[in-house]
Design an enzyme around this catalytic site. Structure first.
Site, PDB file in Angstrom:
ATOM      1  N   ASP A  61      50.588  48.069  44.237  1.00  0.00           N
ATOM      2  CA  ASP A  61      51.523  49.051  45.067  1.00  0.00           C
ATOM      3  C   ASP A  61      51.809  48.371  46.503  1.00  0.00           C
ATOM      4  OD1 ASP A  61      52.236  50.230  42.770  1.00  0.00           O
ATOM      5  OD2 ASP A  61      51.489  52.288  43.097  1.00  0.00           O
ATOM      6  N   GLY A  62      50.669  48.540  46.976  1.00  0.00           N
ATOM      7  CA  GLY A  62      50.781  47.869  48.532  1.00  0.00           C
ATOM      8  C   GLY A  62      51.409  46.536  48.668  1.00  0.00           C
ATOM      9  N   ASN A 134      57.708  54.466  51.026  1.00  0.00           N
ATOM     10  CA  ASN A 134      56.997  55.473  50.843  1.00  0.00           C
ATOM     11  C   ASN A 134      57.039  56.732  51.820  1.00  0.00           C
ATOM     12  OD1 ASN A 134      55.637  55.162  48.390  1.00  0.00           O
ATOM     13  ND2 ASN A 134      53.579  54.728  49.281  1.00  0.00           N
ATOM     14  N   ASP A 135      56.881  56.415  53.045  1.00  0.00           N
ATOM     15  CA  ASP A 135      56.673  57.274  54.163  1.00  0.00           C
ATOM     16  C   ASP A 135      56.697  56.805  55.400  1.00  0.00           C
ATOM     17  OD1 ASP A 135      53.999  56.515  54.501  1.00  0.00           O
ATOM     18  OD2 ASP A 135      53.583  57.893  53.099  1.00  0.00           O
ATOM     19  N   LYS A 145      42.230  65.770  70.469  1.00  0.00           N
ATOM     20  CA  LYS A 145      43.116  66.694  71.036  1.00  0.00           C
ATOM     21  C   LYS A 145      44.175  67.058  70.000  1.00  0.00           C
ATOM     22  CE  LYS A 145      42.760  64.815  75.502  1.00  0.00           C
ATOM     23  NZ  LYS A 145      43.832  64.182  76.788  1.00  0.00           N
ATOM     24  N   ASP A 164      47.637  67.451  63.092  1.00  0.00           N
ATOM     25  CA  ASP A 164      47.134  66.141  63.462  1.00  0.00           C
ATOM     26  C   ASP A 164      48.229  65.204  63.325  1.00  0.00           C
ATOM     27  OD1 ASP A 164      44.685  67.016  64.005  1.00  0.00           O
ATOM     28  OD2 ASP A 164      43.831  66.476  61.912  1.00  0.00           O
ATOM     29  N   ALA A 176      51.658  59.654  47.583  1.00  0.00           N
ATOM     30  CA  ALA A 176      50.777  58.984  48.390  1.00  0.00           C
ATOM     31  C   ALA A 176      50.137  60.065  49.587  1.00  0.00           C
ATOM     32  CB  ALA A 176      51.563  57.877  48.968  1.00  0.00           C
ATOM     33  N   TYR A 177      50.159  59.593  50.730  1.00  0.00           N
ATOM     34  CA  TYR A 177      49.769  60.389  51.887  1.00  0.00           C
ATOM     35  C   TYR A 177      50.016  61.751  51.732  1.00  0.00           C
ATOM     36  CZ  TYR A 177      47.553  61.018  56.682  1.00  0.00           C
ATOM     37  OH  TYR A 177      46.913  61.459  57.706  1.00  0.00           O
TER      38      TYR A 177
END
Length: 274
Positions: A61-62, A134-135, A145, A164, A176-177
């Site tokens: 996939d990558g 993907n994103d 921080k 974050d 995915a993520y």
């Protein structure tokens, strides 16, 4: 003359054995053909890529994610042959490549279009555009921080977010993520965008699935921001605070072979151990 590209992940086909066999299979099935070989997507960005009728991607996939941003621009479809772990995007396994190549040249396939996502920003006075399958991920550049973001959807203020970072994924990228950050699974051919906070400091802030025509504006209150597209860090962007995210005008075209197309739900079950 037919022009066929092969993009190989040299980290997976280290000695080039599969590459050699696939070139032979192409030449066995089509006599009037010229094969162009690319290694690790290098060269796909060149304009001559638009002359290719298809690019066979050898990897996972990558490898497809990296190639897609170039091939979508030139409207070139992808036939993914998997090397290694089971993937969502690759169409067939390397052990079955002869059957796959034969079916392609017999015309026994259809093309599935996938939406992509675009991020527009300005860096040092220059407009920059990035495209991903993907994103798009905006995260804080200062470790330790708290980062604050103002989120707007279609010109309307949505929320002020402490987290974050923020993920805007396509339906393809929902597994995915975004999924790891608590986002939903969206069927990959649906026209949608999904906005997901990363480790939001309030439990009330959840993912939201949007129409693919939505315009998302992310304004960071931090001076240092990291922009990531399909897992590839673009730059450590100093003093860049505004990101406009929309569906990309480009489509990723994936070749699906007749009699060989894998069931999405079985892939989902195996990948996520459902």
């Amino acid at each position: 003359m037919r022009y066929i590209g092969i993009n190989v992940n040299t980290g997976k086909d280290v000695e080039g054995r599969l590459l050699k066999k696939i070139v032979e299979a192409i030449e066995d099935n089509c006599k009037d053909v010229e094969v162009k070989i690319y290694k690790d997507s290098i060269g796909l960005e060149k304009k001559e890529t638009e002359n290719l009728e298809v690019v066979i991607v050898l990897g996972g996939d990558g490898t497809i994610l990296k190639a897609s941003k170039y091939l979508a621009k030139y409207n070139v479809p992808i036939l993914g042959i998997n090397i290694g772990n089971l993937g969502f995007l690759t169409e067939t396994e390397s052990s079955n490549f002869i059957f796959s190549i034969r079916n392609y040249f017999k015309g026994k396939y259809y093309i599935e279009e996938r939406n992509m996502v675009q991020c527009t920003t300005e860096y040092k006075g220059i407009k920059k555009e990035f495209h991903g399958l993907n994103d798009i991920v905006v995260t804080k550049g200062d470790v330790g921080k708290t980062a604050k973001y103002d989120l707007y959807i279609d010109g309307n203020f949505y929320t002020k977010l402490s987290s974050d970072g923020v993920i805007v994924s396509t339906s393809t990228g929902s597994t995915a993520y975004s999924l790891s950050a608590g986002g939903p699974i969206i069927y990959p051919t649906l026209d949608a965008l999904c906005l997901t906070p990363i480790c939001g400091h309030s439990l009330r802030i959840r993912s939201i699935v949007l129409n693919h025509k939505s315009i998302i504006k992310i304004i960071s209150q931090s001076e240092n921001v990291i922009l990531t597209v399909d897992g590839e860090e673009i730059n450590f962007l100093e003093n860049v605070k505004e990101f406009l995210i929309t569906s990309s005008p480009y489509k990723c075209k994936l070749i699906k072979l007749e009699g060989e197309h894998r069931d999405y739900y079985s892939i989902l079950r195996n990948k996520l151990y459902l």
